[in-house]
Design a protein around this motif. Structure first.
Motif, PDB file in Angstrom:
ATOM      1  N   SER B  82       0.798  -1.236   0.000  1.00 25.21           N
ATOM      2  CA  SER B  82       0.000   0.000   0.000  1.00 25.21           C
ATOM      3  C   SER B  82       0.826   1.279   0.000  1.00 25.21           C
ATOM      4  O   SER B  82       0.276   2.355   0.203  1.00 25.21           O
ATOM      5  CB  SER B  82      -0.984   0.030   1.170  1.00 25.21           C
ATOM      6  OG  SER B  82      -2.134  -0.717   0.838  1.00 25.21           O
ATOM      7  N   CYS B  83       2.139   1.171  -0.222  1.00 24.42           N
ATOM      8  CA  CYS B  83       2.961   2.384  -0.279  1.00 24.42           C
ATOM      9  C   CYS B  83       3.476   2.669  -1.682  1.00 24.42           C
ATOM     10  O   CYS B  83       3.844   3.799  -1.994  1.00 24.42           O
ATOM     11  CB  CYS B  83       4.155   2.275   0.652  1.00 24.42           C
ATOM     12  SG  CYS B  83       3.671   2.317   2.362  1.00 24.42           S
ATOM     13  N   THR B  84       3.488   1.612  -2.526  1.00 27.39           N
ATOM     14  CA  THR B  84       3.961   1.743  -3.905  1.00 27.39           C
ATOM     15  C   THR B  84       5.266   2.537  -3.976  1.00 27.39           C
ATOM     16  O   THR B  84       5.327   3.647  -4.516  1.00 27.39           O
ATOM     17  CB  THR B  84       2.889   2.391  -4.811  1.00 27.39           C
ATOM     18  OG1 THR B  84       1.640   1.757  -4.596  1.00 27.39           O
ATOM     19  CG2 THR B  84       3.267   2.220  -6.275  1.00 27.39           C
ATOM     20  N   MET B  85       6.326   1.935  -3.433  1.00 31.69           N
ATOM     21  CA  MET B  85       7.626   2.605  -3.427  1.00 31.69           C
ATOM     22  C   MET B  85       8.348   2.358  -4.742  1.00 31.69           C
ATOM     23  O   MET B  85       9.352   1.654  -4.812  1.00 31.69           O
ATOM     24  CB  MET B  85       8.474   2.088  -2.258  1.00 31.69           C
ATOM     25  CG  MET B  85       7.915   2.449  -0.907  1.00 31.69           C
ATOM     26  SD  MET B  85       7.937   4.222  -0.618  1.00 31.69           S
ATOM     27  CE  MET B  85       9.689   4.526  -0.466  1.00 31.69           C
ATOM     28  N   LYS B  86       7.850   2.970  -5.806  1.00 31.40           N
ATOM     29  CA  LYS B  86       8.474   2.749  -7.106  1.00 31.40           C
ATOM     30  C   LYS B  86       9.634   3.711  -7.314  1.00 31.40           C
ATOM     31  O   LYS B  86       9.806   4.676  -6.583  1.00 31.40           O
ATOM     32  CB  LYS B  86       7.441   2.867  -8.233  1.00 31.40           C
ATOM     33  CG  LYS B  86       6.830   4.236  -8.405  1.00 31.40           C
ATOM     34  CD  LYS B  86       5.915   4.278  -9.625  1.00 31.40           C
ATOM     35  CE  LYS B  86       4.644   3.489  -9.410  1.00 31.40           C
ATOM     36  NZ  LYS B  86       3.810   3.460 -10.637  1.00 31.40           N
ATOM     37  N   TYR B  87      10.417   3.455  -8.342  1.00 34.01           N
ATOM     38  CA  TYR B  87      11.569   4.280  -8.679  1.00 34.01           C
ATOM     39  C   TYR B  87      11.112   5.718  -8.974  1.00 34.01           C
ATOM     40  O   TYR B  87      10.071   5.934  -9.588  1.00 34.01           O
ATOM     41  CB  TYR B  87      12.251   3.681  -9.908  1.00 34.01           C
ATOM     42  CG  TYR B  87      13.343   4.529 -10.492  1.00 34.01           C
ATOM     43  CD1 TYR B  87      13.166   5.179 -11.723  1.00 34.01           C
ATOM     44  CD2 TYR B  87      14.561   4.679  -9.826  1.00 34.01           C
ATOM     45  CE1 TYR B  87      14.169   5.958 -12.252  1.00 34.01           C
ATOM     46  CE2 TYR B  87      15.567   5.466 -10.361  1.00 34.01           C
ATOM     47  CZ  TYR B  87      15.368   6.109 -11.576  1.00 34.01           C
ATOM     48  OH  TYR B  87      16.356   6.882 -12.104  1.00 34.01           O
ATOM     49  N   ASN B  88      11.919   6.697  -8.520  1.00 27.70           N
ATOM     50  CA  ASN B  88      11.619   8.106  -8.771  1.00 27.70           C
ATOM     51  C   ASN B  88      12.485   8.616  -9.918  1.00 27.70           C
ATOM     52  O   ASN B  88      13.685   8.790  -9.754  1.00 27.70           O
ATOM     53  CB  ASN B  88      11.913   8.957  -7.533  1.00 27.70           C
ATOM     54  CG  ASN B  88      11.295   8.400  -6.262  1.00 27.70           C
ATOM     55  OD1 ASN B  88      11.945   8.307  -5.226  1.00 27.70           O
ATOM     56  ND2 ASN B  88      10.036   8.012  -6.330  1.00 27.70           N
ATOM     57  N   PRO B  89      11.893   8.846 -11.108  1.00 31.84           N
ATOM     58  CA  PRO B  89      12.686   9.234 -12.273  1.00 31.84           C
ATOM     59  C   PRO B  89      13.484  10.512 -12.069  1.00 31.84           C
ATOM     60  O   PRO B  89      12.957  11.504 -11.535  1.00 31.84           O
ATOM     61  CB  PRO B  89      11.621   9.437 -13.363  1.00 31.84           C
ATOM     62  CG  PRO B  89      10.465   8.607 -12.924  1.00 31.84           C
ATOM     63  CD  PRO B  89      10.469   8.686 -11.436  1.00 31.84           C
TER      64      PRO B  89
END
Lengths: 438, 485, 138
Positions: B82-89
């Motif tokens: 539930s945090c969706t820690m995806k890569y930050n472009p």
């Protein structure tokens, strides 16, 4: 696509582990009637290079304001930001990290926020501070709700000289629960008129801003005297924290809560956001305070470390009885302001605050000598109100100057008056040019 | 696999800011003084804050060292449900820092702000399309702020119908911000128990829904990673009694381009741009929580709204039924810029692939770990899956211990003890930006820890051993809070 | 339930004095002449784990039987405390403000509030040790 690492082979491999043939099969558990039939009608994808062009095009439309001389404050201030601060903020261990719920691997964030809490407390002269609220307006709103909880009263007296947008947000927060706002008018001197308030019986707090929206320094001592021993809290708001590099801070007057905007410290204006809600309070109230708090402790080996603490006040534990619904705050902005405060130092902040004061005083005096009327008589910090000649604002805009904020949309009674701001980024020659045009 | 337990490297101790420095040092280039000192009433002067004086090098070393104590998405995986820690472009960082954007004052006349207004206007339209809603406000500064906006809209709607409603239905799986936001609006939270299938049943909702209930707050997919497939029936039941449906959009990463919330019965929802739309978490913020509504509710959205008249953008304040302002200005603008850039970089097919890969990743992990960790709901999941510590209980190893041991293997712990309805919950969400190697590594590490729990439980219970700090004394921190130095 | 529950006592390890009344929500009540002392049981403190804060009512407050009069906080949870019988608060244990851990150390010495009861016959509905033990065994 560089943010989607799976190759077709890998997708096929993973699908077979799950026992499926196609990616679409993953969504079969969703009833077909709920699934979209069409693709999304949005543009893209753009390559990195096309995206850069697109944003450059948008930024260029704004470039005109870069070459313009802008004398605007009103809650968003242009201050120089050291390159070292910008650089340090770009360290991805700070920017890409999550909320420090796992303290063992978040000591960077936790110590930095502990330092931020400390610096903010010292700046505002208060016992303690939290890890941030969204901005000045929501910080004020949370302060009022906190005062209502502490005193168990339902009314709050709010000065008309608090930033108009802060007051509008406060109204939004208080309306559904049916709390009452009593507006305090202002005197000819440009300061809050508290004389109308005699019965504090049901007043949870008196909220004033100093320096106020007109840039005037309020008489907090007098307000504190009137509210003392009445179970009525004194809330002192602010939009320009640099003022406390020069002036006595809210804590010096016994404020119960000090709340406001920290954008001036190391955060770009960026069309109003992200901002920084600074929030500080007396230590007796800590269990009623909103927002995250970082506390000092030790680990199993006895080493000093930091953790999020007093979490039972917060939404993830207390749920509907929490002191606030806030979860994500303005963490990285708090970090930016701490870096700024660390860079400018105790000696530097006094010098910079004095410079702001002196520059604004120079313009104020220059305009006064040219015959312009200053609406309010009294000490100001780096903003003041002046009456410009008719048409001056529009004419000078054509010449590349935005000479102030017209006050009429915010205060209909102040038509023709303008709020002028001067920070260290305004040069003497810019001010001389403005004065010359009068 | 070999044991890769390492967090060595050059990581230094670093004291607190005020334990360093010397009076007279400076880390700031003081601008030139080109005016005389003006007179000032001395009685107004304070002593100035007690800040340390540090050189630029002091400050740079300080924060560089502190940063090295932190884990970030760029360091490794955060499989936080539930945090969706995806890569930050990174390109989004550069573009949001263009001076034309960062130097813009929010109160400039609209004709001088056409660039920023255009960007916001276009972002609103993209979010409308993605959610299937009709209107958006970008003002809320975080998800919880968006939820508050949603609840205020509920309140305003019912007020406009002339009837005050006091209750709101909230599932037992809801995030804590849901009841907290509802209660800020004076609504009393009525808990809706999820069925033994882990989702809401429309019968339960029908039993609870009445004309004193403002509506329901759902999360879809829910916090167990399951799609609330009865949402249509539930929405009908709520609507039939005059209520509204609010969707917490925290889990949007599972359904972009696949389900449009506005088309399945949702009236109001918020998005978390710092989750689904790749904006950085910043160690706790800033995020953004835009609120999206159906046409009928547009008039209640926060002001100002952005309108396009011919080719010009304008800010419109005069909307009498608006819930008012929620932020001093227009929201977290430079966060919004990053989300705008992300959407344009991905495009329609890209966003759909994001959701497909996210859901694939979670199901793959579930399949690979189901013999090692107990799964309370053994059904296809969406973008996150929930395990418990049931198998490890007999060795006296808890979810907390397992989470802490993952740190020793260089992976951030997952979400633990949430949602509350699952005892010992461990929620894993491997975003679509994680490669197969990283995911296989996560699986391998969890298998190792499961084995350690059997063969050597002490080592799990004493974890972490290789992080900068061991477990910290949170009890003393709460009993005797020390919040400043 | 919190992370603490794997280190809790077994039921036969719990301390349950004979001369007290017990409630379903794990409070104990001790009647003395015309006052009642109230606290939480060994089971409750054990389940809660290290107590970090005790929220007390004010002297003079009145509460009905079954209503919440205060709460106990651990690091990660909050537990409300309910009145076993109706009454008016005559004393609060202020030592718990500085030392909440006293409740963990000896939950029976660390009384939380003392009340003057409105109707002592309400104790008829409370359990004695054996019934409470039976409830715990489930």
């Amino acid at each position: 696509m560089r943010y989607l690492p799976h190759t077709l082979d890998e997708v096929a491999e993973m699908l077979s582990v799950v026992g499926l043939k196609h990616l679409e099969d993953l969504f079969k558990p969703i009833p077909a009637s709920l699934r979209s039939k069409k693709g999304l009608a949005i543009p893209g994808p753009l390559t990195e290079w096309e995206l850069e062009e697109r944003i450059a095009e948008i930024a260029d439309i704004m470039a005109s304001t870069e070459k313009m001389k802008i004398f605007l404050g009103a809650g968003s201030y242009r201050h120089y930001i050291p390159e070292s601060v910008r650089y340090l903020l770009s360290r991805s261990e700070f920017s890409t990290s999550y909320t420090p719920y796992q303290p063992e691997i978040s000591q960077g964030t936790l110590q930095a926020i502990f330092e931020y809490q400390t610096l903010v407390s010292r700046l505002l002269g208060m016992d303690m501070a939290n890890a941030s609220i969204y901005d000045g307006a929501t910080s004020l709103s949370e302060a009022v709700l906190m005062a209502i909880r502490i005193t168990r009263k339902r009314k709050v007296a709010v000065s008309r000289l608090i930033h108009p947008n802060y007051r509008r947000v406060l109204e939004t927060y208080l309306t559904p629960a049916g709390y009452d706002i009593v507006e305090l008018p202002y005197l000819e001197t440009g300061r809050t008129d508290i004389s109308s308030l005699n019965d504090f019986e049901d007043i949870a707090a008196v909220a004033v801003q100093s320096p106020n929206f007109m840039g005037m320094i309020e008489d907090l001592k007098m307000v504190r005297e009137k509210t003392k021993d009445r179970n009525t809290l004194l809330i002192c708001a602010f939009s320009e924290p640099l003022a406390y590099g020069l002036l006595k801070p809210p804590g010096a007057f016994g404020a119960d809560i000090a709340c406001g905007e920290g954008q001036s410290f190391g955060i770009s204006q960026s069309f109003g956001g992200p901002a920084l809600g600074m929030f500080a309070f007396k230590k007796d109230y800590v269990r009623n305070a909103p927002g995250r708090l970082v506390g000092q402790t030790t680990d199993l080996d006895g080493n000093r470390g930091y953790v999020l603490t007093l979490a039972t006040r917060e939404q993830h534990i207390r749920r509907e009885k929490a002191t606030s619904n806030i979860c994500t705050n303005q963490g990285l902005c708090a970090l930016a302001s701490a870096m700024y405060m660390a860079s400018i130092g105790g000696t530097g902040i006094k010098e910079l605050a004095r410079l702001n004061y002196d520059k604004a005083a120079y313009l104020k005096e220059g305009l006064r000598k040219k015959g312009l009327k200053l609406k309010f008589d009294g000490p100001t910090f780096n903003e003041f109100v002046v009456e410009y000649p008719k048409g001056a604002y529009q004419n000078l805009m054509k010449k590349g100057m935005v000479i102030g904020l017209p006050l009429e949309p915010f205060y209909p009674e102040l038509a023709g008056q303008y709020l002028v701001c001067v920070t260290e980024t305004i040069k003497k020659e810019d001010m001389d040019n403005l004065i010359k045009e009068m | 696999m070999s044991q890769e337990l390492r967090t060595n490297g050059i990581v230094q101790d670093e004291p607190l800011l005020w334990e360093k420095g010397r009076k007279g040092r400076d880390g700031y280039s003081m601008p030139l003084r080109d005016v005389e000192k003006a007179s000032i009433d001395e009685s107004l002067l304070g002593d100035g804050p007690d800040f340390p004086d540090l050189s630029e090098v002091d400050v740079v070393r300080h924060y560089t060292r502190l940063s090295q104590w932190n884990f970030g998405v760029d360091t490794g995986m955060y499989p936080l449900g539930s945090c969706t820690m995806k890569y930050n472009p990174k390109i989004n960082e550069k573009l949001s820092s263009y001076i034309g954007l960062t130097r813009s004052h929010p109160l400039l006349p609209a004709h001088l702000s056409q660039g920023t207004l255009r960007l916001l206007y276009e972002l609103e339209s993209y979010l409308c399309e993605i959610t299937g809603m009709d209107a958006v406000s970008l003002q809320p500064a975080a998800g919880a702020h968006g939820e508050l906006a949603g609840m205020l809209i509920f309140h305003a709607y019912h007020k406009s119908k002339g009837k005050k409603r006091n209750k709101i239905l909230i599932p037992d799986t809801a995030h804590g911000t849901n009841p907290a936001s509802a209660s800020l609006c004076g609504f009393q939270a009525v808990v809706v128990k999820s069925s033994e299938k882990g989702i809401l049943s429309h019968e339960t909702v029908a039993e609870l829904m009445d004309e004193d209930t403002a509506g329901i707050m759902v999360t879809n997919p829910n916090t167990l990673g399951l799609f609330e497939k009865n949402i249509r029936k539930i929405a009908d039941i709520v609507h039939e009694k005059g209520g509204l449906v609010y969707a917490d959009g925290a889990n949007m990463n599972a359904v972009m381009g696949i389900v449009q919330m506005g088309k399945i019965g949702v009236d109001v929802m918020h998005l978390n741009l710092h989750k689904t739309f790749s904006t950085p978490h910043g160690g706790g913020g800033p995020g953004a929580g835009p609120v999206c509504v159906k046409k009928e509710l547009e008039k209640f959205l926060p002001v100002p709204r952005i309108r396009k008249v011919k080719d010009a953008y304008a800010l419109v304040e005069n909307i009498p039924e608006s819930i008012g302002k929620l932020h001093t200005f227009y929201g977290n603008f430079s966060v919004l810029v990053r989300a705008y850039c992300y959407i344009l970089s991905m495009g329609p097919e890209g966003l759909k692939a994001v959701s497909q890969h996210a859901v694939l990743n979670a199901n793959y992990i579930k399949e690979k770990l189901k013999d090692h960790f107990h799964i309370p709901y053994d059904r296809p999941c969406m973008h996150e899956c929930v395990f418990t510590d049931k198998f490890q209980e007999k060795h006296h190893v808890s979810t907390l211990d397992i989470a802490k041991r993952m740190i020793d293997y260089g992976i951030h712990p997952p979400t633990i003890y949430f949602p509350l309805v699952v005892h010992g919950a461990m929620m894993i969400e491997p975003p679509e930006t994680e490669s197969k190697e990283e995911i296989d590594r996560l699986i391998a590490v969890l298998k190792i820890i499961a084995k350690e729990a059997e063969d050597n439980p002490e080592i799990v219970r004493n974890a972490p051993q290789f992080a900068r700090m061991r477990r910290l004394d949170e009890v003393t921190a709460a009993r005797k809070p020390v919040l400043i130095g | 339930m919190t992370e603490e529950d794997l280190n809790v006592k077994e039921i036969n390890e719990l301390i349950l004095p004979n001369d007290l009344f017990y409630t379903e929500a794990h409070e104990w009540a001790k009647t003395e002449k015309n006052s009642v002392k109230i606290g939480i049981t060994d089971y409750a403190q054990d389940q809660l784990g290290d107590i970090v804060f005790v929220e007390l009512p004010q002297v003079g407050d009145t509460f009905e039987k079954g209503s919440v009069f205060g709460s106990l906080e651990s690091v990660k949870a909050v537990s409300e405390i309910y009145m076993p019988v109706s009454g008016k608060v005559t004393a609060i244990n202020t030592a718990l403000a500085d030392s909440p851990e006293l409740v963990n150390q000896d939950p029976y010495a660390a009384w939380i509030i003392e009340i003057s009861p409105t109707d002592l016959s309400e104790t008829d509905t409370l359990m004695k040790k054996d019934a409470y033990l039976k409830q715990l065994k489930g």
